[in-house]
Scaffold this motif. Sequence first.
Motif, PDB file in Angstrom:
ATOM      1  N   VAL A  33      12.283   5.672  -3.101  1.00  0.00           N
ATOM      2  CA  VAL A  33      11.232   4.750  -3.555  1.00  0.00           C
ATOM      3  C   VAL A  33      11.863   3.593  -4.327  1.00  0.00           C
ATOM      4  O   VAL A  33      11.521   2.422  -4.104  1.00  0.00           O
ATOM      5  CB  VAL A  33      10.169   5.490  -4.398  1.00  0.00           C
ATOM      6  N   MET A  34      12.785   3.903  -5.234  1.00  0.00           N
ATOM      7  CA  MET A  34      13.450   2.841  -5.995  1.00  0.00           C
ATOM      8  C   MET A  34      14.195   1.890  -5.064  1.00  0.00           C
ATOM      9  O   MET A  34      14.149   0.669  -5.258  1.00  0.00           O
ATOM     10  CB  MET A  34      14.389   3.442  -7.040  1.00  0.00           C
ATOM     11  N   ASP A  35      14.851   2.430  -4.064  1.00  0.00           N
ATOM     12  CA  ASP A  35      15.587   1.607  -3.108  1.00  0.00           C
ATOM     13  C   ASP A  35      14.628   0.736  -2.287  1.00  0.00           C
ATOM     14  O   ASP A  35      14.871  -0.451  -2.092  1.00  0.00           O
ATOM     15  CB  ASP A  35      16.437   2.495  -2.192  1.00  0.00           C
ATOM     16  N   ALA A  36      13.550   1.326  -1.813  1.00  0.00           N
ATOM     17  CA  ALA A  36      12.574   0.580  -1.012  1.00  0.00           C
ATOM     18  C   ALA A  36      11.935  -0.555  -1.808  1.00  0.00           C
ATOM     19  O   ALA A  36      11.646  -1.618  -1.266  1.00  0.00           O
ATOM     20  CB  ALA A  36      11.491   1.523  -0.486  1.00  0.00           C
ATOM     21  N   LEU A  37      11.733  -0.323  -3.108  1.00  0.00           N
ATOM     22  CA  LEU A  37      11.140  -1.344  -3.973  1.00  0.00           C
ATOM     23  C   LEU A  37      12.207  -2.285  -4.547  1.00  0.00           C
ATOM     24  O   LEU A  37      11.876  -3.199  -5.289  1.00  0.00           O
ATOM     25  CB  LEU A  37      10.345  -0.681  -5.103  1.00  0.00           C
ATOM     26  N   ASP A  38      13.454  -2.034  -4.192  1.00  0.00           N
ATOM     27  CA  ASP A  38      14.587  -2.841  -4.647  1.00  0.00           C
ATOM     28  C   ASP A  38      14.644  -2.923  -6.178  1.00  0.00           C
ATOM     29  O   ASP A  38      14.937  -3.967  -6.750  1.00  0.00           O
ATOM     30  CB  ASP A  38      14.533  -4.246  -4.027  1.00  0.00           C
ATOM     31  N   ILE A  39      14.358  -1.811  -6.828  1.00  0.00           N
ATOM     32  CA  ILE A  39      14.367  -1.752  -8.288  1.00  0.00           C
ATOM     33  C   ILE A  39      15.811  -1.739  -8.772  1.00  0.00           C
ATOM     34  O   ILE A  39      16.618  -0.929  -8.331  1.00  0.00           O
ATOM     35  CB  ILE A  39      13.615  -0.506  -8.803  1.00  0.00           C
ATOM     36  N   LYS A  40      16.112  -2.645  -9.672  1.00  0.00           N
ATOM     37  CA  LYS A  40      17.431  -2.743 -10.277  1.00  0.00           C
ATOM     38  C   LYS A  40      17.307  -2.402 -11.764  1.00  0.00           C
ATOM     39  O   LYS A  40      16.413  -2.883 -12.447  1.00  0.00           O
ATOM     40  CB  LYS A  40      17.993  -4.164 -10.159  1.00  0.00           C
ATOM     41  N   ILE A  41      18.213  -1.586 -12.244  1.00  0.00           N
ATOM     42  CA  ILE A  41      18.250  -1.270 -13.670  1.00  0.00           C
ATOM     43  C   ILE A  41      19.322  -2.152 -14.284  1.00  0.00           C
ATOM     44  O   ILE A  41      20.493  -2.090 -13.894  1.00  0.00           O
ATOM     45  CB  ILE A  41      18.564   0.222 -13.902  1.00  0.00           C
ATOM     46  N   GLN A  42      18.936  -2.999 -15.231  1.00  0.00           N
ATOM     47  CA  GLN A  42      19.888  -3.952 -15.794  1.00  0.00           C
ATOM     48  C   GLN A  42      20.742  -3.356 -16.896  1.00  0.00           C
ATOM     49  O   GLN A  42      21.920  -3.606 -16.973  1.00  0.00           O
ATOM     50  CB  GLN A  42      19.156  -5.177 -16.311  1.00  0.00           C
ATOM     51  N   LYS A  43      20.151  -2.608 -17.770  1.00  0.00           N
ATOM     52  CA  LYS A  43      20.924  -2.026 -18.856  1.00  0.00           C
ATOM     53  C   LYS A  43      20.277  -0.705 -19.221  1.00  0.00           C
ATOM     54  O   LYS A  43      19.070  -0.615 -19.396  1.00  0.00           O
ATOM     55  CB  LYS A  43      20.944  -2.941 -20.072  1.00  0.00           C
ATOM     56  N   CYS A  44      21.095   0.282 -19.368  1.00  0.00           N
ATOM     57  CA  CYS A  44      20.562   1.596 -19.676  1.00  0.00           C
ATOM     58  C   CYS A  44      21.544   2.304 -20.598  1.00  0.00           C
ATOM     59  O   CYS A  44      22.735   2.373 -20.299  1.00  0.00           O
ATOM     60  CB  CYS A  44      20.367   2.380 -18.382  1.00  0.00           C
ATOM     61  N   GLN A  45      21.037   2.784 -21.693  1.00  0.00           N
ATOM     62  CA  GLN A  45      21.868   3.534 -22.621  1.00  0.00           C
ATOM     63  C   GLN A  45      21.219   4.880 -22.870  1.00  0.00           C
ATOM     64  O   GLN A  45      20.000   4.988 -22.961  1.00  0.00           O
ATOM     65  CB  GLN A  45      22.003   2.801 -23.955  1.00  0.00           C
ATOM     66  N   PHE A  46      22.042   5.876 -22.992  1.00  0.00           N
ATOM     67  CA  PHE A  46      21.555   7.215 -23.310  1.00  0.00           C
ATOM     68  C   PHE A  46      22.204   7.647 -24.620  1.00  0.00           C
ATOM     69  O   PHE A  46      23.423   7.608 -24.763  1.00  0.00           O
ATOM     70  CB  PHE A  46      21.929   8.215 -22.200  1.00  0.00           C
ATOM     71  N   LEU A  47      21.386   8.055 -25.562  1.00  0.00           N
ATOM     72  CA  LEU A  47      21.865   8.530 -26.850  1.00  0.00           C
ATOM     73  C   LEU A  47      21.844  10.050 -26.839  1.00  0.00           C
ATOM     74  O   LEU A  47      20.803  10.656 -26.578  1.00  0.00           O
ATOM     75  CB  LEU A  47      20.972   7.994 -27.972  1.00  0.00           C
ATOM     76  N   ILE A  48      22.971  10.664 -27.115  1.00  0.00           N
ATOM     77  CA  ILE A  48      23.065  12.122 -27.129  1.00  0.00           C
ATOM     78  C   ILE A  48      23.509  12.563 -28.523  1.00  0.00           C
ATOM     79  O   ILE A  48      24.706  12.583 -28.822  1.00  0.00           O
ATOM     80  CB  ILE A  48      24.058  12.644 -26.057  1.00  0.00           C
ATOM     81  N   PRO A  49      22.551  12.870 -29.400  1.00  0.00           N
ATOM     82  CA  PRO A  49      22.918  13.316 -30.754  1.00  0.00           C
ATOM     83  C   PRO A  49      23.341  14.784 -30.725  1.00  0.00           C
ATOM     84  O   PRO A  49      22.530  15.689 -30.862  1.00  0.00           O
ATOM     85  CB  PRO A  49      21.627  13.112 -31.549  1.00  0.00           C
ATOM     86  N   LEU A  50      24.593  15.012 -30.543  1.00  0.00           N
ATOM     87  CA  LEU A  50      25.107  16.361 -30.341  1.00  0.00           C
ATOM     88  C   LEU A  50      24.872  17.286 -31.524  1.00  0.00           C
ATOM     89  O   LEU A  50      24.759  18.501 -31.350  1.00  0.00           O
ATOM     90  CB  LEU A  50      26.596  16.306 -30.001  1.00  0.00           C
ATOM     91  N   ASP A  51      24.743  16.722 -32.715  1.00  0.00           N
ATOM     92  CA  ASP A  51      24.540  17.569 -33.888  1.00  0.00           C
ATOM     93  C   ASP A  51      23.145  18.198 -33.927  1.00  0.00           C
ATOM     94  O   ASP A  51      22.924  19.179 -34.628  1.00  0.00           O
ATOM     95  CB  ASP A  51      24.798  16.790 -35.178  1.00  0.00           C
ATOM     96  N   SER A 102       0.859  -1.182   0.000  1.00  0.00           N
ATOM     97  CA  SER A 102       0.000   0.000   0.000  1.00  0.00           C
ATOM     98  C   SER A 102       0.896   1.233   0.000  1.00  0.00           C
ATOM     99  O   SER A 102       2.108   1.140   0.246  1.00  0.00           O
ATOM    100  CB  SER A 102      -0.895   0.005   1.246  1.00  0.00           C
ATOM    101  N   GLU A 103       0.302   2.392  -0.235  1.00  0.00           N
ATOM    102  CA  GLU A 103       1.071   3.639  -0.162  1.00  0.00           C
ATOM    103  C   GLU A 103       1.643   3.814   1.255  1.00  0.00           C
ATOM    104  O   GLU A 103       2.766   4.278   1.429  1.00  0.00           O
ATOM    105  CB  GLU A 103       0.209   4.850  -0.532  1.00  0.00           C
ATOM    106  N   LYS A 104       0.863   3.413   2.255  1.00  0.00           N
ATOM    107  CA  LYS A 104       1.301   3.526   3.646  1.00  0.00           C
ATOM    108  C   LYS A 104       2.514   2.641   3.908  1.00  0.00           C
ATOM    109  O   LYS A 104       3.483   3.063   4.554  1.00  0.00           O
ATOM    110  CB  LYS A 104       0.146   3.142   4.583  1.00  0.00           C
ATOM    111  N   GLU A 105       2.490   1.406   3.407  1.00  0.00           N
ATOM    112  CA  GLU A 105       3.608   0.488   3.604  1.00  0.00           C
ATOM    113  C   GLU A 105       4.862   0.988   2.869  1.00  0.00           C
ATOM    114  O   GLU A 105       5.966   0.914   3.410  1.00  0.00           O
ATOM    115  CB  GLU A 105       3.235  -0.911   3.113  1.00  0.00           C
ATOM    116  N   LEU A 106       4.671   1.513   1.653  1.00  0.00           N
ATOM    117  CA  LEU A 106       5.815   2.057   0.923  1.00  0.00           C
ATOM    118  C   LEU A 106       6.395   3.260   1.657  1.00  0.00           C
ATOM    119  O   LEU A 106       7.611   3.408   1.758  1.00  0.00           O
ATOM    120  CB  LEU A 106       5.422   2.439  -0.512  1.00  0.00           C
ATOM    121  N   ALA A 107       5.529   4.083   2.198  1.00  0.00           N
ATOM    122  CA  ALA A 107       5.995   5.249   2.956  1.00  0.00           C
ATOM    123  C   ALA A 107       6.865   4.808   4.137  1.00  0.00           C
ATOM    124  O   ALA A 107       7.934   5.380   4.380  1.00  0.00           O
ATOM    125  CB  ALA A 107       4.803   6.070   3.445  1.00  0.00           C
ATOM    126  N   ALA A 108       6.428   3.778   4.842  1.00  0.00           N
ATOM    127  CA  ALA A 108       7.197   3.296   5.990  1.00  0.00           C
ATOM    128  C   ALA A 108       8.571   2.780   5.559  1.00  0.00           C
ATOM    129  O   ALA A 108       9.559   2.970   6.266  1.00  0.00           O
ATOM    130  CB  ALA A 108       6.425   2.188   6.712  1.00  0.00           C
TER     131      ALA A 108
END
Length: 169
Positions: free
Chosen positions: A130-148, A96-102
Amino acid sequence: MIKNDKQYEFTQHLAERFEKSIAAMDRDEERKKNDPDGWELLRSASQCHLDKLRSEIAEYEMLISHDSHRPIVLELEELYYLPQILIKARIAAKLSEKELAALTGLTEEQIKSYEHNDYENASYVHVGFVMDALDIKIQKCQFLIPLDTLRRKPFNKEDFLSSSRKNKQ
């Protein structure tokens, strides 16, 4: 997106109303004959809304029925949708929102406000809690920066939302 049981029940109610409305349209032979284009437009629009509602219902049912002892993989196409991942993770974890808050050290009111506003009013640090409490892990993340094509003018929320929609199409 359905965020809680109350919204789930309301969405089911709306879907039932659309189903009845579509069934009534399908029985209206006179309108089909006299205004086939108008009938088809209204029928198609109603079906589109019903399909969207059914999709949201199916997603919520998948989240609430997920085995909370197994990881769930939620994909993120754009960073803008991170708030939905946080909410879906909470639902799948059966918190619940209450449990996540705790678990986060935040208040229930803060979590409810964050979810109601899709985390727009949350600080980066609180999103991290919130991410830590939910134990969310990001497996792969790429960021594309088209500088042009880097934009050299101010950018606001509306610009961001419209560019996100264009990129999806």
